[in-house]
Motif scaffolding. Structure first.
Motif, mmCIF file in Angstrom:
data_model
loop_
_atom_site.group_PDB
_atom_site.id
_atom_site.type_symbol
_atom_site.label_atom_id
_atom_site.label_comp_id
_atom_site.label_asym_id
_atom_site.label_seq_id
_atom_site.Cartn_x
_atom_site.Cartn_y
_atom_site.Cartn_z
ATOM 1 N N THR A 1 -4.592 -2.506 -0.570
ATOM 2 C CA THR A 1 -4.148 -1.350 -1.322
ATOM 3 C C THR A 1 -2.983 -1.653 -2.239
ATOM 4 O O THR A 1 -2.677 -0.867 -3.121
ATOM 5 C CB THR A 1 -3.735 -0.228 -0.359
ATOM 6 O OG1 THR A 1 -2.741 -0.750 0.538
ATOM 7 C CG2 THR A 1 -4.910 0.248 0.448
ATOM 8 N N ALA B 1 -4.146 -1.323 -5.745
ATOM 9 C CA ALA B 1 -4.993 -0.165 -6.028
ATOM 10 C C ALA B 1 -4.882 0.313 -7.461
ATOM 11 O O ALA B 1 -5.832 0.859 -8.003
ATOM 12 C CB ALA B 1 -4.625 0.979 -5.085
ATOM 13 N N ASP B 2 -3.738 0.118 -8.121
ATOM 14 C CA ASP B 2 -3.594 0.616 -9.481
ATOM 15 C C ASP B 2 -3.700 -0.495 -10.517
ATOM 16 O O ASP B 2 -3.314 -0.329 -11.657
ATOM 17 C CB ASP B 2 -2.268 1.369 -9.643
ATOM 18 C CG ASP B 2 -1.074 0.469 -9.388
ATOM 19 O OD1 ASP B 2 0.051 0.917 -9.627
ATOM 20 O OD2 ASP B 2 -1.283 -0.669 -8.950
ATOM 21 N N GLU C 1 -7.566 8.038 -0.887
ATOM 22 C CA GLU C 1 -7.065 6.813 -0.279
ATOM 23 C C GLU C 1 -8.094 5.699 -0.425
ATOM 24 O O GLU C 1 -9.262 5.855 -0.066
ATOM 25 C CB GLU C 1 -6.761 7.040 1.204
ATOM 26 C CG GLU C 1 -6.142 5.824 1.874
ATOM 27 C CD GLU C 1 -5.786 6.080 3.319
ATOM 28 O OE1 GLU C 1 -5.239 5.153 3.959
ATOM 29 O OE2 GLU C 1 -6.069 7.191 3.805
ATOM 30 N N ASN C 2 -7.677 4.590 -1.009
ATOM 31 C CA ASN C 2 -8.511 3.406 -1.226
ATOM 32 C C ASN C 2 -9.588 3.593 -2.303
ATOM 33 O O ASN C 2 -10.426 2.713 -2.478
ATOM 34 C CB ASN C 2 -9.179 2.946 0.076
ATOM 35 C CG ASN C 2 -8.173 2.475 1.097
ATOM 36 O OD1 ASN C 2 -7.049 2.125 0.760
ATOM 37 N ND2 ASN C 2 -8.569 2.474 2.362
ATOM 38 N N THR D 1 -10.134 4.337 -6.366
ATOM 39 C CA THR D 1 -9.469 4.395 -7.668
ATOM 40 C C THR D 1 -10.500 4.500 -8.786
ATOM 41 O O THR D 1 -11.519 3.798 -8.767
ATOM 42 C CB THR D 1 -8.619 3.129 -7.900
ATOM 43 O OG1 THR D 1 -7.682 2.989 -6.836
ATOM 44 C CG2 THR D 1 -7.871 3.207 -9.218
ATOM 45 N N GLU E 1 -5.595 6.787 -8.431
ATOM 46 C CA GLU E 1 -6.075 6.745 -7.055
ATOM 47 C C GLU E 1 -6.368 8.177 -6.604
ATOM 48 O O GLU E 1 -5.474 8.906 -6.172
ATOM 49 C CB GLU E 1 -5.058 6.083 -6.134
ATOM 50 C CG GLU E 1 -5.608 5.819 -4.741
ATOM 51 C CD GLU E 1 -4.664 5.007 -3.883
ATOM 52 O OE1 GLU E 1 -5.059 4.648 -2.757
ATOM 53 O OE2 GLU E 1 -3.531 4.727 -4.334
#
Length: 258
Positions: free
Chosen positions: A19, A22-23, A176-177, A179, A173
């Motif tokens: 994570t 993630a971005d 959660e998890n 994106t 996002e």
């Protein structure tokens, strides 16, 4: 068949599956996107296997296959900031096979600015046998959380020309998890795809999505659309091709990092 077809590693498919990334802008939409892994301060060794499929083989705003899509398989090793990879592409509805062998080095210029440089060897098998050498680089700015601008440069020795892409990615996002990343790209050709015309090649936009199944497995996909510009239109006119030159395609990848 055009001897400049290629496939390169795709950022979100080749980053460590955790994570913390993630971005990170995904760039799974186009064969030019080569930011494989972010600069790694720890001198660790990571391994990656990736399997994917695209409904069309689109690069430089052109569909490189007469029909069908293409399967991709990649194996990559990262040691520190150095990445070494091999990629195999195989068309699903015609005789076409492609190998890419390359290496890339990531350089953290600052906390928000990262550069990459690299080289890859391309081998093509199909109706015609061809090969090429490419040198590439990119520059990415991550100082704005919701917007990531980048520019990528590729030089091909066989064509004696280069290709430039300027992109904006905006990662969100949503869960959660999970994106999603809308993006836009403007591409310019300078004797890379065609010899007779230089300048705007195509404009591209789309939506990427990435789901981190766990710390090692990433499922990702994209839907993309290209709009032909002067370089593609001039080539089509010279070849007597009529009709729409725009491309819409999609793809999915499953990546295992260990």
């Amino acid at each position: 068949m055009n001897n400049k077809f290629k496939f390169s590693l795709l950022t979100s498919l080749l980053i460590t599956a955790s994570t913390v990334y993630a971005d990170t802008s995904a760039n799974i939409d186009d064969s030019h996107s080569r930011n494989i892994l972010p600069a790694n301060e720890a001198v660790d060794t990571n391994y990656l296997l990736d399997l994917g499929w695209d409904s069309k083989y689109v690069s430089e705003g052109r569909n490189n296959l007469d029909k069908g899509g293409i399967f991709w398989g990649t194996a990559a090793v990262q040691h520190g900031n150095l990445n070494v990879y091999a990629t195999l592409g195989r068309a699903d509805d015609q005789d076409y096979t492609e190998w890419n062998f390359g290496l890339e080095y990531a350089i953290a210029l600052s906390d928000t600015l990262e550069a990459t440089v690299g080289y890859q060897r391309l081998e093509f098998y199909g109706d015609e046998r061809a090969n090429d050498n490419e040198f590439f680089s990119s520059l990415t700015y991550s100082g704005i959380k919701w917007l990531t601008p980048s520019i990528a440069y590729t030089y091909a020795t066989e064509a004696g020309g280069y290709f430039v892409e300027a992109s904006l990615h905006s990662s969100w996002e949503l869960l959660e998890n999970f994106t999603v990343t809308p993006y836009v790209t403007q591409a310019f050709d300078f004797q890379y795809a065609t010899e007779d015309h230089d300048g705007p090649n195509h404009f591209q936009f789309g939506l990427e999505a990435e789901y981190l199944v766990n710390d090692q497995i990433v499922l990702s996909g994209h839907v993309s659309h290209t709009i032909a510009q002067e370089d593609i239109k001039a080539e089509a006119k010279a070849d007597g091709i009529e009709g729409s030159l725009d491309q819409t395609y999609a793809g999915v990848h499953l990546t295992w990092n260990f």
